[in-house]
Write an enzyme that holds these catalytic residues in place. Structure first.
Site, PDB file in Angstrom:
ATOM      1  CE  LYS A  36      35.570  44.616  41.302  1.00 18.07           C
ATOM      2  NZ  LYS A  36      35.648  45.497  40.520  1.00 18.07           N
ATOM      3  CD  GLU A  67      44.467  31.904  32.865  1.00 16.60           C
ATOM      4  OE1 GLU A  67      45.713  32.273  32.590  1.00 16.60           O
ATOM      5  OE2 GLU A  67      44.327  30.593  32.939  1.00 16.60           O
ATOM      6  CB  CYS A  98      47.503  38.748  29.794  1.00 11.20           C
ATOM      7  SG  CYS A  98      46.304  38.029  28.848  1.00 11.20           S
ATOM      8  CD  GLU A 124      51.544  41.987  33.263  1.00 14.93           C
ATOM      9  OE1 GLU A 124      50.918  42.066  34.081  1.00 14.93           O
ATOM     10  OE2 GLU A 124      51.138  41.234  32.135  1.00 14.93           O
TER      11      GLU A 124
HETATM   12  P1  NAD Z   1      43.755  44.045  39.071  1.00 11.61           P
HETATM   13  O1  NAD Z   1      44.227  43.174  39.562  1.00 11.61           O
HETATM   14  O2  NAD Z   1      44.032  45.393  39.364  1.00 11.61           O
HETATM   15  O3  NAD Z   1      42.259  43.867  38.803  1.00 11.61           O
HETATM   16  C1  NAD Z   1      41.634  42.973  38.365  1.00 11.61           C
HETATM   17  C2  NAD Z   1      40.119  42.746  38.986  1.00 11.61           C
HETATM   18  O4  NAD Z   1      40.439  42.473  40.344  1.00 11.61           O
HETATM   19  C3  NAD Z   1      39.263  44.216  38.866  1.00 11.61           C
HETATM   20  O5  NAD Z   1      38.005  43.903  38.592  1.00 11.61           O
HETATM   21  C4  NAD Z   1      39.686  44.811  40.322  1.00 11.61           C
HETATM   22  O6  NAD Z   1      38.484  45.665  40.609  1.00 11.61           O
HETATM   23  C5  NAD Z   1      39.404  43.376  41.192  1.00 11.61           C
HETATM   24  N1  NAD Z   1      40.206  43.673  42.318  1.00 11.61           N
HETATM   25  C6  NAD Z   1      41.054  44.604  42.793  1.00 11.61           C
HETATM   26  N2  NAD Z   1      41.343  44.691  44.284  1.00 11.61           N
HETATM   27  C7  NAD Z   1      40.290  43.544  44.792  1.00 11.61           C
HETATM   28  C8  NAD Z   1      40.312  42.723  45.851  1.00 11.61           C
HETATM   29  N3  NAD Z   1      41.009  43.129  46.934  1.00 11.61           N
HETATM   30  N4  NAD Z   1      39.637  41.724  45.961  1.00 11.61           N
HETATM   31  C9  NAD Z   1      39.011  41.206  44.886  1.00 11.61           C
HETATM   32  N5  NAD Z   1      38.964  41.843  43.626  1.00 11.61           N
HETATM   33  C10 NAD Z   1      39.809  42.877  43.629  1.00 11.61           C
HETATM   34  O7  NAD Z   1      44.411  43.859  37.420  1.00 11.61           O
HETATM   35  P2  NAD Z   1      43.717  45.010  36.330  1.00 11.61           P
HETATM   36  O8  NAD Z   1      44.988  45.984  36.250  1.00 11.61           O
HETATM   37  O9  NAD Z   1      42.474  45.201  35.897  1.00 11.61           O
HETATM   38  O10 NAD Z   1      44.361  44.040  35.009  1.00 11.61           O
HETATM   39  C11 NAD Z   1      45.653  43.999  34.540  1.00 11.61           C
HETATM   40  C12 NAD Z   1      46.302  42.942  34.976  1.00 11.61           C
HETATM   41  O11 NAD Z   1      45.355  41.667  34.445  1.00 11.61           O
HETATM   42  C13 NAD Z   1      47.693  42.764  34.373  1.00 11.61           C
HETATM   43  O12 NAD Z   1      48.695  42.073  35.135  1.00 11.61           O
HETATM   44  C14 NAD Z   1      47.370  41.569  33.119  1.00 11.61           C
HETATM   45  O13 NAD Z   1      48.493  40.605  32.687  1.00 11.61           O
HETATM   46  C15 NAD Z   1      46.301  40.603  33.660  1.00 11.61           C
HETATM   47  N6  NAD Z   1      45.521  39.876  32.724  1.00 11.61           N
HETATM   48  C16 NAD Z   1      45.913  38.434  32.575  1.00 11.61           C
HETATM   49  C17 NAD Z   1      45.336  37.717  31.620  1.00 11.61           C
HETATM   50  C18 NAD Z   1      45.617  36.543  31.653  1.00 11.61           C
HETATM   51  O14 NAD Z   1      44.640  35.747  31.023  1.00 11.61           O
HETATM   52  N7  NAD Z   1      46.512  36.003  32.095  1.00 11.61           N
HETATM   53  C19 NAD Z   1      44.404  38.273  30.629  1.00 11.61           C
HETATM   54  C20 NAD Z   1      44.288  40.023  30.813  1.00 11.61           C
HETATM   55  C21 NAD Z   1      44.797  40.576  32.044  1.00 11.61           C
END
Ligand code: NAD
Length: 477
Positions: free
Chosen positions: A171, A246, A280, A379
């Site tokens: 997903k 992550e 990130c 963040e």
């Molecule tokens: P997000 O948590 O909003 O979404 C991530 C994923 O989770 C998306 O596919 C989203 O649709 C899904 N999601 C949302 N609600 C859900 C639920 N209830 N159940 C299951 N899945 C659900 O994050 P984002 O805004 O897409 O990404 C930004 C974040 O990602 C930042 O905090 C960033 O630091 C982090 N990030 C971390 C790394 C790492 O390796 N540490 C790398 C890239 C991004």
């Protein structure tokens, strides 16, 4: 307009679709992508479950050939896929092509790993008994990815999952379905059996949540925000499911008096502002000792004046737009918070208009920030960084580690003593000396500590920890 559909049990399906919008030009629709339902997600999980017995016993040569084919096709199409990535996410074309090349390299690496699967044979402590230790695939893996690395993050989860014999329900983030669809299409044509890799694009609250609620996922590998990561963790405990999370970062970049100023400025500008600060591993806390502070701020400000913020596909663009309106609002809200908290706006902070309507924000640098301000603790995930002035190395290290996160950390110094001490004492999964906090290799472990990560490392050989389960077998001779 054609709908790019979901792939479930080897069939393209889905009539309901959403627009994928270009953040550099909001008039441009990159494509129409399917938005899956809970039923679609359950079907995908069932398909992955049905495909598992055969795929888990597939030969390593078959896995090698398919992974290599996918890697080769991505490399051959790097310019086209890079342009798609830049259009849907907004990072510059060179950054997007670089990320696409990395995705290809990840598939090539795991194509090789498939041929290097091995176990251990050890003597028993009891006579006439042999002991074998082997790794077996975990089962059906749920892959949930964020929007900021639309091709590399899916690659570094799909590649080891397939390499070690797992089947997948994937997903991607709603904002960037294009690259994910392209990867799945490539695997589908590369000869992956039906049901091994299922794609369900759609909402987190529907598709993602249905995945979390399923007892049939043996593992979920997730990259995204801390809030969603916690939901993944809580639901997975109920299902006794393995997880790899992550999440966010608030990565420090320490600059010491003895640093080479140009190295420090290059590393800090890259860490904080490239890819629009939406990494990130981006650094948003520049922790600078007194002796170099004023020279560093002056040089950073000069550097920021030279960075062009513009359409991601335009030649000469250094920083693309923010990914969408919601993230832009978060960024500008934090800029206001920083001002109210008493940090000094040294550069940027304003929205910019360009030839095309997009989410353009100046790179923004605060000075006179403290590590207790919200802009230093939370963040932001945009092109916003703060300079925190400290007395000496010891204070710099303490401030660097004083954060709920622990993904990456950097230091600019010419002192071997301080570099060595920092490498040993930085509370982070990755440490960079005279390099940006972001920008990592594909063949070595990636991940963090504290609030940034949970579970075993991603990438390189260490990926086997998550994507396999260990079996110990005893045989009477
Ligand atoms: P997000 O948590 O909003 O979404 C991530 C994923 O989770 C998306 O596919 C989203 O649709 C899904 N999601 C949302 N609600 C859900 C639920 N209830 N159940 C299951 N899945 C659900 O994050 P984002 O805004 O897409 O990404 C930004 C974040 O990602 C930042 O905090 C960033 O630091 C982090 N990030 C971390 C790394 C790492 O390796 N540490 C790398 C890239 C991004």
């Amino acid at each position: 307009m054609t709908i790019y559909q979901n792939l479930i049990a080897g069939e393209w399906t889905g009539a309901e679709a959403v627009e994928n919008i270009n953040p550099s030009d909001t008039k441009e629709v990159v494509g129409l992508y399917a938005s899956g339902s809970a039923a679609d997600t359950r079907n995908a999980i069932a398909a992955a479950k049905a495909a598992f017995p055969a795929w888990s016993r597939s030969g390593i040569w078959e896995r090698h050939v398919i992974l290599k084919k996918a890697g080769d096709e991505i490399m051959a199409r790097k310019d086209e896929l890079g342009a798609l990535l830049a259009r849907e996410e907004g990072k510059t074309l060179p950054e997007a092509i670089g990320e696409t090349i990395r995705a290809s390299q990840i598939f090539e690496f795991f194509a090789g790993e498939a041929l290097r699967l091995a176990g251990e044979v050890v003597p028993s402590v009891r006579p006439n008994i042999g002991v074998e230790i082997t790794r077996e695939p975990l089962g059906v893996i749920g892959i949930i990815t964020p929007w900021n690395f639309p091709i590399a993050i899916p690659a570094w989860k799909i590649a080891p999952a397939l390499c070690y014999g797992n089947t997948i329900v994937f997903k991607p983030a709603e904002l960037v379905p294009g690259c994910s669809w392209a990867i799945v299409d490539i695997f589908n044509r590369a000869g992956l059996p039906k049901g091994v890799l299922n794609l369900v694009m759609g909402k987190g609250s529907i598709v993602g949540q249905t995945m979390l609620d399923s007892p049939d996922l043996a593992g979920i590998t997730f990259t995204g925000s801390v809030g969603t990561g916690k939901r993944v963790a809580v639901s997975s405990i109920e299902h006794n499911r393995k997880i790899q999370l992550e999440m966010g970062g608030k990565n420090p970049m320490v600059v010491l008096d003895d640093a080479d100023l140009s190295v420090a400025v290059e590393a800090a500008a890259n860490s904080a502002f490239f890819s629009t600060g939406q990494r990130c591993t981006a650094s948003s806390r520049l922790i600078v000792t007194e002796g170099i502070h004023d020279r560093f701020v002056a040089a950073m400000t000069e550097k920021l004046k030279t960075l062009n913020v513009d359409h991601a596909l335009k030649t000469g663009t250094h920083i693309g737009p923010v990914v969408d309106e919601r993230q832009l609002k978060t960024d500008t809200d934090y800029i206001e918070i920083g001002k109210k908290e008493g940090a000094k706006l040294a550069f940027g902070g304003e929205l910019i208009s360009r030839d095309t309507p997009g989410f353009y924000l100046q790179p923004t640098l605060f000075t006179e920030a403290t590590n207790q301000m919200r802009i230093s603790r939370e963040e932001i995930f945009g092109p916003v960084a703060s300079v925190i002035r400290v007395k000496d190395y010891e204070e710099a290290l303490a401030v660097a580690n004083d954060t709920p996160f622990g993904l990456s950390s950097g230091i600019a110094t010419t002192s071997l003593k301080h570099a060595t001490h920092f490498k040993r004492n930085a509370e982070a999964g990755m440490v960079m000396v005279n390099l940006p906090t972001a920008g990592v290799d594909f063949h070595v472990p990636f991940g963090g500590r504290k609030g940034s990560s949970y579970g075993s490392r991603e990438q390189g050989k260490y990926a086997a920890e998550f994507f396999t389960t260990v079996k110990t077998a005893y045989t009477l001779a």
